[in-house]
Design a protein around this motif. Structure first.
Motif, short mmCIF file in Angstrom:
data_model
loop_
_atom_site.label_atom_id
_atom_site.label_comp_id
_atom_site.label_asym_id
_atom_site.label_seq_id
_atom_site.Cartn_x
_atom_site.Cartn_y
_atom_site.Cartn_z
N ARG A 276 55.73 23.03 51.79
CA ARG A 276 54.93 23.26 52.56
C ARG A 276 55.36 24.78 52.73
NH1 ARG A 276 53.70 18.95 53.26
NH2 ARG A 276 54.38 17.61 54.73
N SER A 277 55.55 25.74 51.95
CA SER A 277 55.86 27.00 51.30
C SER A 277 54.80 27.16 50.45
CB SER A 277 57.53 26.92 50.88
OG SER A 277 57.77 26.64 49.87
N GLY A 278 53.89 26.71 50.06
CA GLY A 278 53.37 27.21 48.78
C GLY A 278 53.75 27.53 47.50
N ARG B 73 50.75 29.31 47.29
CA ARG B 73 50.38 31.02 47.51
C ARG B 73 50.01 32.30 46.21
NH1 ARG B 73 57.14 32.16 48.12
NH2 ARG B 73 56.59 30.64 49.49
N PHE B 74 50.07 31.52 44.98
CA PHE B 74 50.35 32.24 44.21
C PHE B 74 48.19 32.03 43.76
CE2 PHE B 74 53.91 30.09 43.02
CZ PHE B 74 54.86 31.58 43.49
N ARG B 75 47.44 32.14 44.77
CA ARG B 75 45.60 31.13 44.59
C ARG B 75 45.55 32.77 44.18
NH1 ARG B 75 41.22 32.46 47.14
NH2 ARG B 75 39.39 31.24 46.59
N GLU B 76 45.28 33.46 44.38
CA GLU B 76 44.81 35.03 44.33
C GLU B 76 44.86 35.89 42.75
OE1 GLU B 76 42.87 36.99 46.18
OE2 GLU B 76 43.07 35.05 47.18
N ASP C 288 41.14 25.80 48.58
CA ASP C 288 42.99 26.14 48.17
C ASP C 288 42.95 25.82 46.83
OD1 ASP C 288 44.34 25.87 50.67
OD2 ASP C 288 43.69 24.02 51.06
N VAL C 289 41.61 25.09 45.95
CA VAL C 289 41.43 24.96 44.32
C VAL C 289 40.41 25.28 44.05
CG1 VAL C 289 40.72 22.44 43.54
CG2 VAL C 289 41.50 21.93 45.38
N ILE C 290 40.95 25.85 43.00
CA ILE C 290 39.72 27.04 42.28
C ILE C 290 40.49 25.58 40.30
CG2 ILE C 290 40.23 28.35 40.20
CD1 ILE C 290 42.67 29.53 42.23
N THR C 291 39.38 25.55 39.98
CA THR C 291 38.48 24.93 38.75
C THR C 291 39.22 25.87 37.64
OG1 THR C 291 36.38 25.77 38.74
CG2 THR C 291 36.22 23.23 39.99
N THR C 292 39.22 24.58 36.68
CA THR C 292 39.96 25.70 35.13
C THR C 292 39.01 24.44 34.25
OG1 THR C 292 41.40 23.95 35.25
CG2 THR C 292 41.70 25.81 35.67
#
Length: 479
Positions: A311-313, A338-341, A180-184
């Motif tokens: 709960r909805s991203g 929900r905006f991961r991509e 669920d995590v992306i580093t920056t």
């Protein structure tokens, strides 16, 4: 002391409390001073632990001292002498496109001048950071990483660091997994990816007012319009104004700092965060959360985040260690829901990957508990500093000055009497090698001209108190 007093615990604790109380009222013991430990009180007065605790409870009930977890008891400035809270802010309800760039450049162009104290920054002094341990971590990372850390990392970032961030999120009751995590490269970089993922040039986003000038400049650089929302000094963004903006369909996304906002220092109560997420879901508007200061709390536990209730991203949770551990490492992260991509694509386009060595060092601090040990010390220091700043503002600044009372973070908002021009004061302060952040840089509108932001993430000493005294004298001269 009479035998009756020596034998009667109620007289004993009252006497001990009375002595300490008088020292506080006489200014012998000052805000932020640490009181003797209970064991020391027992030894010096020949009393039991219960009697010593009763004395401190009595002082605590009067608001004269406060207890800090795993630290002890400290002098608390009497409420009657603390500055009043700033008024609720009332920005225009229309988006604005002001340009604070010239003023921001002027403020930051003075940094690093010899003999000046950086009251304008919002980061801790180097002396408050574990530099020796960080250097040791760098050496270990160089040995442990393949190719000594010179190779590209995965676009998502270090697995070890992402796993530790997900584990760390449990402190705010947030159920995240490593994926669920992306580093920056720092928190501002995370916010940038989020804004590019959810909004297009020309869209309007909602922000608090006043708000970090870095976030304002970022929005402008991306061609976004900013709707500034009213704020309360203690509870944060006005939820009625927030709902009104969402309901009207005026904003594409919101960007908030729920925990210890910059520059006001407010912290949204947990029920307000829950409601903010509910409204985001009701109107299907993404909420980008800057949780940069959430770990620097002065209470007994970390405040929850908006992501806790997601709960909805729709909540994109951003954080970093840039303010708490290593500003120059530029290690941050985002859990974009929900905006991961979309966020991952933005990172791929703009940076490919983040530096592997600094990620490895931060992961080690989180994994071994060194980060939490460092934070405990940092929180105690910053809390004492904030109390000292409150006392100094009450003692030295013009009558009618108001100041926020943050329960975490690094910065304090000061509202001078309305006819004081903070920009003129800034120019005069610079001639005395005093730099602060004028309130005008925290908005795109023509407001906060009599306000300023101070950084209490410094070493408290006679020099710092003298600087605040001089700044107060300069402000009084403007009245």
């Amino acid at each position: 002391m009479s035998n009756d007093i020596q034998k009667n615990p109620s007289f004993l604790y009252a006497r001990i409390a009375g002595v300490i109380q008088q020292q506080i009222l006489d200014g012998i013991l000052r805000t932020g001073d640490k009181l003797p430990s209970l064991r020391t009180i027992c030894r010096e007065y020949g009393v039991s632990q219960n009697t010593a605790m009763s004395a401190y409870y009595d002082l605590e009930s009067k608001g004269l001292i406060e207890s800090r977890p795993q630290s002890g008891y400290y002098v608390r400035y009497p409420r009657s002498r603390r500055p009043s809270l700033p008024n609720a802010t009332t920005p225009s309800s229309m988006p604005h496109d002001g340009d604070p760039d010239a003023l921001v450049s002027q403020v930051y162009g003075t940094l690093g001048e010899p003999g000046s104290l950086p009251l304008s920054l919002g980061t801790p002094a180097n002396e408050l950071l574990p530099i020796a341990k960080l250097n040791k971590g760098l050496m270990l990372a160089t040995r442990s990483l393949t190719g000594s850390g010179i190779a590209y990392d995965k676009v998502e970032g270090s697995e070890r660091l992402r796993r530790q961030i997900a584990r760390w999120a449990f402190a705010m009751e947030c159920n995240l997994g490593m994926d669920d995590v992306i580093t920056t490269s720092g928190c501002l970089n995370a916010l940038s990816y989020c804004l590019m993922a959810v909004a297009d040039k020309g869209d309007t986003i909602a922000m608090e007012s006043p708000v970090s000038f870095g976030m304002l400049r970022l929005a402008q650089a991306l061609g976004l319009r900013v709707l500034e929302l009213p704020m309360h000094a203690q509870t944060g963004v006005d939820l009625n104004a927030y709902e009104h903006a969402l309901r009207e369909g005026r904003v594409k996304a919101s960007l908030l700092i729920p925990n210890f906002s910059n520059p006001l220092g407010s912290c949204m109560p947990d029920e307000h965060k829950r409601e903010a997420v509910r409204l985001a879901e009701l109107y299907n508007v993404p909420l980008i959360e800057n949780d940069l200061n959430g770990d620097v709390y002065f209470g007994t536990q970390r405040p929850k985040s908006c992501k806790t209730y997601d709960r909805s991203g729709l909540v994109l949770w951003c954080g970093s260690v840039s303010k708490t551990l290593a500003p120059g490492y530029r290690v941050g992260w985002v859990a974009p829901g929900r905006f991961r991509e979309q966020v991952l694509r933005m990172k791929l386009y703009h940076s490919i990957s983040t530096a592997s060595i600094t990620q490895e060092v931060v992961a080690g601090f989180l994994e071994t508990g060194r980060y939490e040990n460092h934070l405990r010390k940092l929180r105690r220091t910053l809390h004492a500093n904030q109390l000292n700043f409150a006392r100094a503002i009450a003692d030295y600044f013009p009558e009618g000055t108001r100041a926020s009372c943050p329960q975490g973070g690094f910065v304090q908002w000061v509202e001078l009497p309305r006819h004081v021009d903070a920009l003129e004061l800034y120019g005069k302060a610079l001639s005395h090698k005093i730099s602060f952040a004028p309130g005008r840089i925290f908005t795109l509108q023509n407001q906060y001209g009599h306000c300023l932001r101070l950084n209490y993430g410094l070493l408290w000493n006679d020099e710092l108190e003298g600087t605040l005294r001089r700044l107060g004298e300069l402000a009084k001269a403007e009245v």
